[in-house]
Structure formats: structure tokens, C-alpha cells
Design an enzyme around this catalytic site. Sequence first.
Site, mmCIF file in Angstrom:
data_model
loop_
_atom_site.group_PDB
_atom_site.id
_atom_site.type_symbol
_atom_site.label_atom_id
_atom_site.label_comp_id
_atom_site.label_asym_id
_atom_site.label_seq_id
_atom_site.Cartn_x
_atom_site.Cartn_y
_atom_site.Cartn_z
ATOM 1 N N ALA A 134 2.982 -3.906 0.493
ATOM 2 C CA ALA A 134 4.350 -3.663 0.037
ATOM 3 C C ALA A 134 4.549 -2.187 -0.296
ATOM 4 O O ALA A 134 5.550 -1.570 0.102
ATOM 5 C CB ALA A 134 4.671 -4.539 -1.167
ATOM 6 N N TYR A 135 3.596 -1.625 -1.020
ATOM 7 C CA TYR A 135 3.697 -0.208 -1.384
ATOM 8 C C TYR A 135 3.630 0.680 -0.147
ATOM 9 O O TYR A 135 4.464 1.579 0.030
ATOM 10 C CB TYR A 135 2.567 0.142 -2.348
ATOM 11 C CG TYR A 135 2.560 1.583 -2.785
ATOM 12 C CD1 TYR A 135 3.532 2.061 -3.671
ATOM 13 C CD2 TYR A 135 1.588 2.473 -2.341
ATOM 14 C CE1 TYR A 135 3.530 3.384 -4.084
ATOM 15 C CE2 TYR A 135 1.578 3.798 -2.756
ATOM 16 C CZ TYR A 135 2.544 4.247 -3.619
ATOM 17 O OH TYR A 135 2.554 5.558 -4.033
ATOM 18 N N SER A 136 2.666 0.422 0.723
ATOM 19 C CA SER A 136 2.502 1.250 1.918
ATOM 20 C C SER A 136 3.744 1.207 2.793
ATOM 21 O O SER A 136 4.225 2.238 3.276
ATOM 22 C CB SER A 136 1.275 0.783 2.714
ATOM 23 O OG SER A 136 0.090 0.889 1.949
ATOM 24 N N SER A 138 6.817 0.323 1.928
ATOM 25 C CA SER A 138 7.996 0.892 1.273
ATOM 26 C C SER A 138 7.972 2.410 1.310
ATOM 27 O O SER A 138 9.003 3.062 1.504
ATOM 28 C CB SER A 138 8.099 0.390 -0.179
ATOM 29 O OG SER A 138 7.053 0.909 -0.988
ATOM 30 N N LYS A 139 6.804 3.007 1.145
ATOM 31 C CA LYS A 139 6.719 4.459 1.200
ATOM 32 C C LYS A 139 6.880 4.975 2.631
ATOM 33 O O LYS A 139 7.387 6.079 2.847
ATOM 34 C CB LYS A 139 5.398 4.933 0.594
ATOM 35 C CG LYS A 139 5.334 4.751 -0.923
ATOM 36 C CD LYS A 139 6.437 5.514 -1.634
ATOM 37 C CE LYS A 139 6.317 5.450 -3.133
ATOM 38 N NZ LYS A 139 7.353 6.265 -3.841
#
Length: 228
Positions: A134-136, A138-139
Site C-alpha cells: 500500500a505504501y509503495s 501510494s508513493k
Amino acid sequence: MSYPDVTALVTGGASGIGAAVATRLRAEGVRVVTADLAPGADEKLDVTDPEAVDALVAALGPVGILVHSAGIVGPSKRVAELGFEEWRTTFRVNVDGTFLMCRAVVPGMVRAGWGRIVTMASIAAKDGNPAQSAYSASKAAVVGFTKSLGKELATTGVLVNAVAPAAVETPMNAHTDPAVLARSQSLTPMGRFGKPEEIAELVAWLCSARVSFSTGAVYDASGGRASY
């Protein structure tokens, strides 16, 4: 460095990179307003709330510099274990927040014929950290958005760039899976985490009038980890 007489809005400004950026810009004589949900910021702001974002920007008057540092790491889970709401929450903060903040300040910057926007991406946007989908993702979306907006505004005097740090010693990483942080450090040739003040130096330069021929770019601050 050279800065015009403008107001700088720094989201995520209560701690970490945002607070370091605010301190650095204030040292240059820039009027800085910090915004965050956490205590300690000048303004309380939920960057996922369109009405709150628009209201703050309207109340501040013309914003000449936006440093959008607000973000979350989200869950450190394998995809099969990741809840849909966890995924959506990470995107709401990291992607929707970036869109809403930029949408709010761009018209005023374009009218003024000058502006600087710096978004906060991550080395994870390029590498894709395992157990941080999710973080990867989204960034990576922040990178794509920044490149698009930079091209869109290229002839207006408004420059839009992203900074992509590797792991930095910030409160945001206090609850990150230690295994994820250990992996990040092992991949960093300098063998250490970054410091907020180091990221702030790069951001401060990107906010200045000395930058005039760079937009839609992604600047690594990764201790040598970045390979492209």
C-alpha cells in the site's frame, strides 16, 4: 538561497521531515505555516478533507510554497493479509491528500506567476518494499502525479518536484516493522538512516528561486540506495 516574499505551507509540519523543513525555511526568513493533525502545528488539518483543505488555503491567502510532507507508512503486511480499508486509508492520506493540497494552491500560484510545490515520495515508490504494497504503490502514485502536474504547469512559473527519501529517523517510522527498517538500512550504501534535517536541505533548495529549470522531477535522498 533566494526566496520571494511568499507564504510557505508545510503539511505534516508537527514533526519529522515537515518540522525540519519549516525550521529550515524560517531560517531563510520565509513566513511558514505548518499544518498537521498532530499537536504542535500552527493549524490543525486533515489533508483528506477537501473542505478543510480549501478553507485553510483560502484563509491563508496566496500560498507561494507548498511542501506536502503529510503521509503515513500504513500497514506492514503481505498482500493476502492486507485489508481493503487499510489499503484505502493509505491511499487517502498519501495520494488523495497530495491531490487536494495541490489543487487548492495551484490557482493562486498560477495567478501570481510563481510558485514552488514539493511533494514527498519515497524510495519505496521505485523499489517496491516487500510487505509494504500500500505504501509503495501510494508513493508511486505521488511520483506519477508530480510528474504530470509539473508538465501541466511548466510554462506558468510554478515548479513541481518530488523528493524520494530512503528510511529517515522520524516519528512516522516509529511503528514500522523493524524487519522492514532493517532491510532498508541494509540496502543503503551509507549504512544508516537519513535525518530530517538532511531532507530539509534538499527541500529548501527546491523551494527557492535558484531552481528555475527543473520541474516534474524526482530527487533521491537515499544514502546511495537509488539506482535509477
